[in-house]
Motif scaffolding. Structure first.
Motif, PDB file in Angstrom:
ATOM      1  N   THR A  93     -13.567  -2.680   6.465  1.00  0.00           N
ATOM      2  CA  THR A  93     -13.707  -1.320   5.577  1.00  0.00           C
ATOM      3  C   THR A  93     -12.529  -1.353   4.746  1.00  0.00           C
ATOM      4  N   THR A  94     -12.797  -0.646   3.633  1.00  0.00           N
ATOM      5  CA  THR A  94     -11.602  -0.092   2.512  1.00  0.00           C
ATOM      6  C   THR A  94     -10.577   0.492   3.405  1.00  0.00           C
ATOM      7  N   HIS A  95     -10.957   1.551   4.090  1.00  0.00           N
ATOM      8  CA  HIS A  95     -10.008   2.263   4.926  1.00  0.00           C
ATOM      9  C   HIS A  95      -8.893   1.416   5.896  1.00  0.00           C
ATOM     10  N   SER A  96      -9.370   0.573   6.389  1.00  0.00           N
ATOM     11  CA  SER A  96      -8.561  -0.628   7.199  1.00  0.00           C
ATOM     12  C   SER A  96      -7.847  -1.306   6.147  1.00  0.00           C
ATOM     13  N   ALA A  97      -8.249  -1.685   4.885  1.00  0.00           N
ATOM     14  CA  ALA A  97      -7.445  -2.618   3.975  1.00  0.00           C
ATOM     15  C   ALA A  97      -6.327  -1.567   3.558  1.00  0.00           C
ATOM     16  N   ILE A  98      -6.638  -0.115   3.171  1.00  0.00           N
ATOM     17  CA  ILE A  98      -5.363   0.590   2.538  1.00  0.00           C
ATOM     18  C   ILE A  98      -4.392   0.815   3.659  1.00  0.00           C
ATOM     19  N   SER A  99      -4.943   1.005   4.874  1.00  0.00           N
ATOM     20  CA  SER A  99      -3.874   1.102   5.984  1.00  0.00           C
ATOM     21  C   SER A  99      -2.777   0.233   5.778  1.00  0.00           C
ATOM     22  N   SER A 100      -3.500  -1.314   5.775  1.00  0.00           N
ATOM     23  CA  SER A 100      -2.626  -2.490   5.845  1.00  0.00           C
ATOM     24  C   SER A 100      -1.536  -2.429   4.503  1.00  0.00           C
ATOM     25  N   LEU A 153      -9.419   0.890  -3.454  1.00  0.00           N
ATOM     26  CA  LEU A 153      -8.294   0.593  -2.782  1.00  0.00           C
ATOM     27  C   LEU A 153      -7.182   0.772  -3.521  1.00  0.00           C
ATOM     28  N   ILE A 154      -7.265   0.226  -4.973  1.00  0.00           N
ATOM     29  CA  ILE A 154      -6.046   0.455  -6.018  1.00  0.00           C
ATOM     30  C   ILE A 154      -5.767   2.013  -6.124  1.00  0.00           C
ATOM     31  N   THR A 155      -6.889   2.639  -6.248  1.00  0.00           N
ATOM     32  CA  THR A 155      -6.941   4.165  -6.571  1.00  0.00           C
ATOM     33  C   THR A 155      -6.078   4.841  -5.495  1.00  0.00           C
ATOM     34  N   SER A 156      -6.467   4.449  -4.235  1.00  0.00           N
ATOM     35  CA  SER A 156      -6.023   5.183  -3.053  1.00  0.00           C
ATOM     36  C   SER A 156      -4.579   4.794  -2.562  1.00  0.00           C
ATOM     37  N   TYR A 157      -4.181   3.428  -3.007  1.00  0.00           N
ATOM     38  CA  TYR A 157      -2.735   3.167  -2.944  1.00  0.00           C
ATOM     39  C   TYR A 157      -1.867   3.919  -4.015  1.00  0.00           C
ATOM     40  N   ARG A 158      -2.444   4.506  -4.952  1.00  0.00           N
ATOM     41  CA  ARG A 158      -1.848   5.315  -5.822  1.00  0.00           C
ATOM     42  C   ARG A 158      -1.600   6.725  -5.448  1.00  0.00           C
ATOM     43  N   HIS A 159      -2.811   7.230  -4.846  1.00  0.00           N
ATOM     44  CA  HIS A 159      -2.604   8.612  -4.624  1.00  0.00           C
ATOM     45  C   HIS A 159      -2.095   8.855  -2.930  1.00  0.00           C
ATOM     46  N   GLN A 160      -2.347   7.954  -2.030  1.00  0.00           N
ATOM     47  CA  GLN A 160      -2.074   8.286  -0.710  1.00  0.00           C
ATOM     48  C   GLN A 160      -0.387   7.650  -0.477  1.00  0.00           C
ATOM     49  N   SER A 161       0.141   7.148  -1.420  1.00  0.00           N
ATOM     50  CA  SER A 161       1.803   6.807  -1.609  1.00  0.00           C
ATOM     51  C   SER A 161       2.176   8.280  -1.788  1.00  0.00           C
ATOM     52  N   GLY A 162       3.168   8.560  -1.011  1.00  0.00           N
ATOM     53  CA  GLY A 162       3.900   9.687  -1.042  1.00  0.00           C
ATOM     54  C   GLY A 162       5.521   9.444  -1.438  1.00  0.00           C
ATOM     55  N   ASN A 163       6.225  10.731  -1.286  1.00  0.00           N
ATOM     56  CA  ASN A 163       7.610  10.367  -1.811  1.00  0.00           C
ATOM     57  C   ASN A 163       8.540   9.552  -0.623  1.00  0.00           C
ATOM     58  N   ASP A 164       7.994   9.473   0.569  1.00  0.00           N
ATOM     59  CA  ASP A 164       8.457   8.720   1.585  1.00  0.00           C
ATOM     60  C   ASP A 164       8.245   7.249   1.447  1.00  0.00           C
ATOM     61  N   ASN A 165       7.084   7.054   0.730  1.00  0.00           N
ATOM     62  CA  ASN A 165       6.585   5.590   0.742  1.00  0.00           C
ATOM     63  C   ASN A 165       5.983   5.622  -0.692  1.00  0.00           C
ATOM     64  N   PRO A 166       6.541   5.574  -1.691  1.00  0.00           N
ATOM     65  CA  PRO A 166       5.959   5.630  -3.025  1.00  0.00           C
ATOM     66  C   PRO A 166       5.527   4.022  -3.506  1.00  0.00           C
ATOM     67  N   PRO A 167       4.574   4.071  -4.516  1.00  0.00           N
ATOM     68  CA  PRO A 167       3.906   2.528  -4.706  1.00  0.00           C
ATOM     69  C   PRO A 167       5.002   2.018  -5.399  1.00  0.00           C
ATOM     70  N   HIS A 168       5.156   0.753  -5.037  1.00  0.00           N
ATOM     71  CA  HIS A 168       5.968  -0.446  -5.556  1.00  0.00           C
ATOM     72  C   HIS A 168       5.312  -1.440  -6.574  1.00  0.00           C
ATOM     73  N   LEU A 169       6.008  -1.692  -7.458  1.00  0.00           N
ATOM     74  CA  LEU A 169       5.316  -2.894  -8.413  1.00  0.00           C
ATOM     75  C   LEU A 169       4.749  -4.035  -7.881  1.00  0.00           C
ATOM     76  N   PRO A 170       5.261  -4.679  -6.926  1.00  0.00           N
ATOM     77  CA  PRO A 170       4.876  -5.906  -6.500  1.00  0.00           C
ATOM     78  C   PRO A 170       3.344  -5.713  -5.834  1.00  0.00           C
ATOM     79  N   ILE A 171       3.409  -4.580  -4.898  1.00  0.00           N
ATOM     80  CA  ILE A 171       2.208  -4.407  -4.342  1.00  0.00           C
ATOM     81  C   ILE A 171       1.126  -3.930  -5.358  1.00  0.00           C
ATOM     82  N   ALA A 172       1.312  -3.093  -6.149  1.00  0.00           N
ATOM     83  CA  ALA A 172       0.185  -2.669  -7.326  1.00  0.00           C
ATOM     84  C   ALA A 172      -0.178  -3.954  -8.020  1.00  0.00           C
ATOM     85  N   TRP A 173       0.815  -4.820  -8.562  1.00  0.00           N
ATOM     86  CA  TRP A 173       0.626  -6.068  -9.309  1.00  0.00           C
ATOM     87  C   TRP A 173      -0.453  -6.855  -8.492  1.00  0.00           C
ATOM     88  N   ALA A 174      -0.054  -7.140  -7.294  1.00  0.00           N
ATOM     89  CA  ALA A 174      -0.883  -8.034  -6.537  1.00  0.00           C
ATOM     90  C   ALA A 174      -2.608  -7.569  -6.610  1.00  0.00           C
TER      91      ALA A 174
END
Length: 266
Positions: A93-100, A153-174
């Motif tokens: 599922t997309t949910h399990s992928a975003i958790s990873s 998944l990409i959109t969720s990574y942007r919006h679910q990443s908070g101040n404690d775990n902000p999105p990083h360039l390498p992950i978004a790039w991949a």
């Protein structure tokens, strides 16, 4: 002559977009430690006037080699892992992928001990995800069906990443490269190429070299060989083995904030 539609690969279009220096990621605002490296080298040279000074291109090539070697062991393993995560058999599922993906991003955040490098990665990561959402994200009807909804998944990574775990360039790039149908080796090589171009651009603005010399270095076989070696190492190193192999770079980047005057952000 075959029709253009039969010979054109759509992934080439997105590859060229992602490799464009005009992509608004804000990389021009950071020098990846080059400014600090040059400043400290100048101070060292002034304290030892009898020592012959090295040519600017020698200094730049040495720093570029160290920087690419560092990327190969600190950043590329996370690009490889993020690229492979959505297609892993355990993710149904997309949910399990975003958790990873969030967990992987958290590990990268924890292993990036230099605060200046961390800010550069998160700033450019947020910028890349903004470019995705505003310019590259496809319409819902154009999204191919799959087990993991990659655009979601990409959109969720942007919006679910908070101040404690902000999105990083390498992950978004991949993730965006995977959606663009780029192969893993292309994803990593273009990332290294963009890093090299950003460093050379910084060197030009620091008046270390001119624009023609920058292009000469970028097109040289030596630079290509450095990038290929970094690519080869980065694809073999796992996340568990990732770590800084050039600790002096963390010192240079960390001390960038202490420079009396500087051109680039810290």
């Amino acid at each position: 002559i075959p029709p253009i539609a039969e010979t054109f690969d759509p992934s080439l279009h997105l590859l060229l977009i992602l490799s464009d220096s005009a992509l608004p990621l804000g990389s021009f605002a950071f020098s990846s430690g080059l400014e600090s490296y040059l400043t400290h080298h100048q101070r060292q040279a002034s304290s030892h006037p009898s020592t012959p000074q090295q040519p600017p291109t020698t200094l730049l090539r040495r720093f570029l080699s160290l920087s690419l070697s560092s990327l190969a062991n600190t950043t590329l393993p996370f690009i490889t892992a993020a690229y492979n995560t959505p297609n892993h058999p355990t993710h149904t599922t997309t949910h399990s992928a975003i958790s990873s993906i969030l967990h992987l991003s958290d590990i990268f955040d924890a292993t990036t001990t230099c605060p200046v490098l961390r800010r550069a990665s998160t700033t450019q990561g947020k910028a890349l995800l903004s470019v995705w959402e505003k310019s590259l994200r496809p319409s819902p009807h154009r999204t191919p069906p799959s087990v993991v909804d990659l655009p979601a998944l990409i959109t969720s990574y942007r919006h679910q990443s908070g101040n404690d775990n902000p999105p990083h360039l390498p992950i978004a790039w991949a993730l965006i490269s995977l959606y663009s149908n780029l192969a893993l080796h292309q994803t990593i090589f273009v990332f290294l190429l963009n890093h090299t171009k950003a460093l050379l651009s910084a060197a030009v603005r620091l008046n270390l070299i001119g624009p023609y010399v920058a292009q000469k270095i970028l097109a040289s076989p030596d630079t290509l060989e450095m990038a290929r070696k970094a690519q080869e190492v980065g694809m073999k190193v796992g996340v568990e083995e990732a770590g800084q192999t050039v600790p002096i770079l963390d010192l240079y980047q960390g001390r960038h904030e202490l420079l009396y005057s500087r051109v680039f952000n810290s």
